[in-house]
Structures are given as structure tokens and as C-alpha cells.
Scaffold this active site. Structure first.
Site, PDB file in Angstrom:
ATOM      1  N   HIS A 181      36.338  39.138  31.520  1.00 60.82           N
ATOM      2  CA  HIS A 181      37.178  40.373  31.665  1.00 60.82           C
ATOM      3  C   HIS A 181      38.675  39.076  31.537  1.00 60.82           C
ATOM      4  O   HIS A 181      39.777  40.655  30.444  1.00 60.82           O
ATOM      5  CB  HIS A 181      37.335  40.771  33.219  1.00 60.82           C
ATOM      6  CG  HIS A 181      37.790  40.061  33.793  1.00 60.82           C
ATOM      7  ND1 HIS A 181      37.726  39.285  34.818  1.00 60.82           N
ATOM      8  CD2 HIS A 181      39.631  40.110  35.019  1.00 60.82           C
ATOM      9  CE1 HIS A 181      38.615  38.882  35.718  1.00 60.82           C
ATOM     10  NE2 HIS A 181      39.806  39.138  35.492  1.00 60.82           N
ATOM     11  N   ARG A 182      38.987  37.996  31.433  1.00 62.34           N
ATOM     12  CA  ARG A 182      40.052  37.356  30.628  1.00 62.34           C
ATOM     13  C   ARG A 182      39.785  36.287  30.495  1.00 62.34           C
ATOM     14  O   ARG A 182      38.371  35.666  30.306  1.00 62.34           O
ATOM     15  CB  ARG A 182      41.291  37.094  32.092  1.00 62.34           C
ATOM     16  CG  ARG A 182      41.713  38.259  32.136  1.00 62.34           C
ATOM     17  CD  ARG A 182      43.271  37.508  32.176  1.00 62.34           C
ATOM     18  NE  ARG A 182      43.842  38.763  33.856  1.00 62.34           N
ATOM     19  CZ  ARG A 182      44.291  39.988  33.378  1.00 62.34           C
ATOM     20  NH1 ARG A 182      45.080  39.460  31.846  1.00 62.34           N
ATOM     21  NH2 ARG A 182      45.243  40.208  33.818  1.00 62.34           N
ATOM     22  N   LYS A 206      36.908  30.084  33.237  1.00 63.83           N
ATOM     23  CA  LYS A 206      38.048  28.653  33.576  1.00 63.83           C
ATOM     24  C   LYS A 206      36.974  28.163  34.888  1.00 63.83           C
ATOM     25  O   LYS A 206      36.491  29.636  35.519  1.00 63.83           O
ATOM     26  CB  LYS A 206      39.224  27.976  33.965  1.00 63.83           C
ATOM     27  CG  LYS A 206      39.982  27.573  33.636  1.00 63.83           C
ATOM     28  CD  LYS A 206      40.401  26.990  33.119  1.00 63.83           C
ATOM     29  CE  LYS A 206      41.295  25.548  32.763  1.00 63.83           C
ATOM     30  NZ  LYS A 206      39.883  24.263  33.306  1.00 63.83           N
ATOM     31  N   LYS A 260      39.577  33.397  42.034  1.00 64.99           N
ATOM     32  CA  LYS A 260      40.112  32.958  42.531  1.00 64.99           C
ATOM     33  C   LYS A 260      41.371  32.771  41.573  1.00 64.99           C
ATOM     34  O   LYS A 260      42.687  33.083  41.856  1.00 64.99           O
ATOM     35  CB  LYS A 260      40.368  31.250  42.612  1.00 64.99           C
ATOM     36  CG  LYS A 260      40.900  30.321  42.709  1.00 64.99           C
ATOM     37  CD  LYS A 260      40.279  28.753  42.233  1.00 64.99           C
ATOM     38  CE  LYS A 260      38.807  28.914  43.197  1.00 64.99           C
ATOM     39  NZ  LYS A 260      38.368  26.920  42.939  1.00 64.99           N
ATOM     40  N   LYS A 266      31.718  27.741  36.358  1.00 63.11           N
ATOM     41  CA  LYS A 266      31.674  26.765  36.915  1.00 63.11           C
ATOM     42  C   LYS A 266      30.311  26.001  36.330  1.00 63.11           C
ATOM     43  O   LYS A 266      29.467  26.843  35.758  1.00 63.11           O
ATOM     44  CB  LYS A 266      31.226  27.148  38.676  1.00 63.11           C
ATOM     45  CG  LYS A 266      31.293  25.954  39.516  1.00 63.11           C
ATOM     46  CD  LYS A 266      32.914  25.237  39.510  1.00 63.11           C
ATOM     47  CE  LYS A 266      32.899  24.771  41.094  1.00 63.11           C
ATOM     48  NZ  LYS A 266      34.281  25.013  41.103  1.00 63.11           N
ATOM     49  N   SER A 295      45.282  23.837  35.751  1.00 66.98           N
ATOM     50  CA  SER A 295      44.757  23.343  34.787  1.00 66.98           C
ATOM     51  C   SER A 295      45.649  24.331  33.685  1.00 66.98           C
ATOM     52  O   SER A 295      45.722  24.105  32.360  1.00 66.98           O
ATOM     53  CB  SER A 295      43.257  24.360  35.023  1.00 66.98           C
ATOM     54  OG  SER A 295      42.616  23.029  35.258  1.00 66.98           O
TER      55      SER A 295
HETATM   56  N1  GLU Z   1      37.219  22.770  39.655  1.00 71.03           N
HETATM   57  C1  GLU Z   1      38.533  23.257  39.893  1.00 71.03           C
HETATM   58  C2  GLU Z   1      38.156  24.089  41.259  1.00 71.03           C
HETATM   59  O1  GLU Z   1      36.938  24.665  41.077  1.00 71.03           O
HETATM   60  C3  GLU Z   1      39.404  23.413  39.499  1.00 71.03           C
HETATM   61  C4  GLU Z   1      39.427  24.291  38.260  1.00 71.03           C
HETATM   62  C5  GLU Z   1      40.288  23.789  37.233  1.00 71.03           C
HETATM   63  O2  GLU Z   1      40.909  23.665  36.823  1.00 71.03           O
HETATM   64  O3  GLU Z   1      39.359  24.669  35.775  1.00 71.03           O
HETATM   65  O4  GLU Z   1      39.379  25.050  41.499  1.00 71.03           O
END
Ligand code: GLU
Length: 474
Positions: A70-71, A75, A99, A111, A368
Site C-alpha cells: 500500500h506504500r 521494506k 511496524k 521480509k 533505515s
Molecule cells: N530487520 C529489521 C526489522 O525487522 C530492520 C528492517 C529494515 O530496516 O528494513 O525491523
């Protein structure tokens, strides 16, 4: 207490979905949109060969899941662990969506994972494996600065991110934004200061914020400050180490117990975190660390007496089996998914407050985001305004001296004229983000009369995601 805990056939992903269902019940989101939000958009499985140092070839299995776009970009980290599964990456990708929404990082959730124990391979082998895995994902559209941006996770770090960035650059030599294809890179190759410590630092900021709220402290009969509080930490990896180090060194908390792969060590007067980390690096575990009691069965230590328990290792560590025996008053989830859905209700009944993973460990993705902005804007933070800020504060000090006729002390002068370098900007941006999120969750908890922090935090995220969906159309 048994070391291995039965999972009752509830997968990690199902656990996350149950938590989401509990939160959705507070909101008026149409059923179709609920389903759209919950569903994982796509997951790719790749199997590829890589050559070992002995000349033989081995096939490796990896995944990358996009939960919600949706965005954009989506990440989330890439983890290297033997336990990586399709279910796990989807669960972790969905946590990334919630998150990012919670901390106002304008990304969707993703992920990745590679089924591998990185300890079993040399650095040269890991480089070949990582570059090949990256190529698979890049060629299939699962890595690019505008669509999908990986980062470190369990078993990976800035070294792997540098290899991925370089692989992307070789495949896309004309992409001016190639540095933004992955975050968590070394500072020398497009990374940002403060990224490595970011998740652990965020855990510290969350706990500091909690101690600024006497009404929340009252809920679990906490008084005073972090200083002297007894903390048990599970996992002294990147996240656990930094969280424990800062809480110990800067907030004077007592890290009474550290749980690692090979067992747990306990010292009620507090353990020296830096020395324990050194010991683990040299000896491969915590066993025989001086001046501490050793327990071979590490998971038992989750039930030891303490004020704050910080699980910073794997998912599903606190289940219906050990939840009834937990003594901590506050659980701060630095790992993803350490408390199962069934354990959460037991903890709630016991009056134990749980600050949820996708809030507590959001520091990593927050920084990040700063790194990605730096990469795509092609300018270092502070370059334009750092000296200007200094000139302005210098002028303020001179004005004070002129008006009062007194000289400002050297210390005060230094504090006022302190220039904002990249690290202090990153830390202040992170602190602000974690504090704002805390307040948002607290407000939702009060508004909807929700009795747990995870559900309230999910309500905040879901409201934002649903709003974006309704604006965009599905
Ligand atoms: N692996 C980290 C997390 O689970 C960082 C993810 C990121 O920086 O994109 O939040």
C-alpha cells in the site's frame, strides 16, 4: 520446566493473524478490506546453487515475501537462519507492514530469509551465496530502490548488505539510486551513522518513555526510574547487545541475567554487558563466565525473578506453557513474535504489561528510512545547515554576553554551539519517533478502552493502513 515448548500447531503467521483479528474488532473496517490488509501479497521461493570452498556445489533455499505494498517501497530485513520457512517470512513481512505504519515510516512490509546457518560457512562462501541470492531476488523484482529494499536481520549485517548493494549496482549500472536498493550498509559505502545500534537504541528509548508515564508505571506497581531495575535479556545479538549495553551503561539498569544459545548466566548484582559480549565472541557462549551462576537450560531463566524481561532472540519463546510462570512485570519484545497469542492472554490475566515487537523494535526500520532518504537525496544529513546552525548559536551566545555583560561559561558555550552531526540527528529522530509512537498507542488504548498495548498498537497501524487503502482504492 521443559526446554522445548509445544506450538499447538499454531504457526507464527496464524499467531500474528489472531492478534490482528483481535484489533480489527475495535474498528469499523469493511470485511473485504480487512482481508486485503491481512493477506500477504506475494512470496517468492528461490533455490540456487553456490560453490563451496572445497569446490563442491550446494543448493540453497531462500524466500522473500511482500506483505503489503500500500506504500512503496516495501521494506524489511533478510535473515540467515536454518529455521527460515515460508510461514516465518510471511509472518515477519506482515509485522513489517504494521511496524512501518505505526512509526510513520512510509513503506509497505516485506521480509526475506535464507535457510542457512551462517556459522557453517567461510566469509568467501557467504559472499558467493549472498551475491547469488541477491541476483535471484533482483532479477525477479524483489530488490530495487523504488520497490523492495532489504536490510539486515538475524544472521546478517552490514557486510551482507554491502554485497547486495554491489550486486544490484552491477546489474543496474545506470540506476543513480542504486545505494537505496538496500539499507544497513557500512557507513563508508552509503550507510548511515547509528544504523547498527538503532534497534537496540530504540528499545532503550521505549523503556525510557515508559518511565516518563507514572500512570502506566502504576499499572504494574513500578516506582522510581530505570536505575536499579533488574532486567533479564534473552539473546545478546545485535539488538539484545545494544539494548542491554545502553540500559546498563546509560540508564544504570541491572542486567541480572543473560540467556544465550548455550544456557543462561545470572548475577543478581548485575552483569557487565560488554565483558559478556567479549566472552561470547571468544568462547562461543556464556558458559564459565566468571562471577555468575550458569544454567544449561537457558529457557528456564525466562521464568526467573526480575522487573523487566527483554526477549531479543527468536519467536515463540513465551508460550502457554511457560507464561504462567513468568515473574517479570514488564515484557519488552525486542525480538519479533517472542510471545504467542495464547501466552499473551495468560500474561494479560496475570497483569503483566507487554510492549509489542512491532513497536519496540521499530528503531531499525526507522533509521533505515533515514538511510534510504540520504541515499536517494544524494546528500549527507547536516551538510547544508550544520555550519549555519553553529553561526546562529554563536550569535545567540554573543548576544547573551553583550546583554548581561557576563561571559558564558565554556561548558555552556559548548553545549549551545554543539553542532548537529549525523549521529546526533539520527538519534534524536529515532527518539522522537519512538516517543511519538508510544503516545499514539497510549491514546488509542484510552480511546477504545483496550486493555493491552499490542492490540492498541495494531489499532493505530490498522487505522492508518485502512485510510491509505480507502484513499487509493483497492
Ligand atoms: N530487520 C529489521 C526489522 O525487522 C530492520 C528492517 C529494515 O530496516 O528494513 O525491523
Amino acid at each position: 520446566m521443559a526446554q522445548t515448548v509445544p506450538r499447538m500447531n499454531v504457526t507464527f503467521l496464524q499467531n500474528v493473524e489472531r492478534m490482528v483479528d483481535r484489533a480489527v474488532a475495535y474498528l469499523d473496517i469493511p470485511l473485504g478490506m480487512q482481508q486485503e490488509i491481512k493477506a500477504c501479497n506475494s512470496t517468492i521461493k528461490v533455490q540456487f546453487p553456490a560453490q563451496l570452498d572445497n569446490g563442491q556445489w550446494r543448493i540453497f533455499t531462500g524466500y522473500r515475501a511482500t506483505h503489503s505494498d500500500h506504500r512503496l517501497p516495501v521494506k524489511g530485513g533478510i535473515r540467515y537462519a536454518p529455521s527460515v520457512t515460508h510461514d516465518e517470512v510471511e509472518a515477519l513481512a506482515s509485522l513489517m507492514t504494521y511496524k512501518c505504519a505505526l512509526v510513520n515510516v512510509p513503506f509497505g512490509g516485506s521480509k526475506g530469509g535464507l535457510q542457512i546457518n551462517p556459522r557453517d560457512y567461510s566469509a568467501e562462501e557467504l559472499e558467493r551465496i549472498t551475491r547469488r541470492f541477491a541476483r535471484e531476488l533482483i532479477n525477479k523484482g524483489y530488490i530495487s530502490p523504488g520497490e523492495n529494499v532489504p536490510a539486515p536481520d538475524m544472521g546478517t549485517g552490514e557486510r551482507e548488505m554491502a554485497w547486495i548493494a554491489d550486486t544490484y549496482r552491477q546489474l543496474h549500472p545506470n540506476d543513480i539510486n542504486y545505494l537505496g536498493a538496500v539499507t544497513g550498509k557500512p557507513v563508508e559505502t552509503g550507510g548511515i551513522r547509528g544504523r547498527t545500534e538503532a534497534t537496540g537504541r530504540g528499545v532503550e528509548y521505549v523503556i525510557q518513555e515508559f518511565f516518563r508515564h507514572p500512570d502506566d508505571m502504576d499499572d504494574i506497581d513500578f516506582t522510581g526510574s530505570i536505575a536499579g531495575k533488574r532486567i533479564i535479556i534473552q539473546g545478546l545479538g545485535n539488538v539484545g547487545y545494544h539494548a542491554a549495553k545502553f540500559l546498563h551503561e546509560e540508564d544504570d539498569a541491572r542486567i541480572t541475567c543473560i540467556i544465550e544459545r548455550d544456557g543462561a548466566i545470572l548475577n543478581e548484582n548485575g552483569l557487565p554487558v560488554e565483558e559478556v559480549r567479549q566472552w561470547i565472541n571468544e568462547n562461543g557462549g556464556v558458559k564459565d563466565f566468571p562471577n555468575a551462576e550458569y544454567y544449561a537450560n537457558g529457557t528456564d531463566a525466562l521464568e526467573f525473578d526480575c522487573d523487566i524481561l527483554i526477549p531479543a532472540a527468536l519467536e515463540s519463546q513465551i508460550t502457554h506453557t511457560n507464561a504462567p510462570n513468568i515473574k517479570a512485570r514488564l515484557i519488552v519484545e525486542a525480538a519479533n513474535g517472542p510471545v504467542t497469542f495464547s501466552a499473551a492472554s495468560i500474561l494479560r490475566e496475570k497483569g503483566i504489561l507487554v510492549l509489542p515487537d512491532f513497536f519496540v523494535n521499530a528503531g531499525g526500520v526507522t533509521v533505515s528510512y533515514f538511510e534510504w532518504i540520504k541515499n536517494i537525496s544524494h546528500i549527507r544529513f547536516g551538510r547544508m545547515q550544520r555550519r549555519l546552525d553553529e553561526y546562529r548559536s554563536e550569535a545567540t551566545v554573543l548576544a547573551i554576553e553583550e546583554l548581561t555583560g557576563k561571559k558564558v561559561s565554556d561548558k555552556l558555550r559548548k553545549d549551545i554551539i554543539h553542532s548537529s552531526d549525523e549521529l546526533s540527528m539520527v538519534r534524536s529522530g529515532l527518539d522522537d519517533t519512538m516517543r511519538e509512537a508510544y503516545i499514539e498507542i497510549k491514546k488509542a488504548k484510552q480511546k477504545y478502552k483496550i486493555d493491552d498495548w499490542r492490540t492498541a498498537a495494531l489499532v493505530v497501524s490498522l487505522e492508518k493502513i485502512a485510510f491509505t487503502h480507502s484513499r487509493m482504492g483497492m
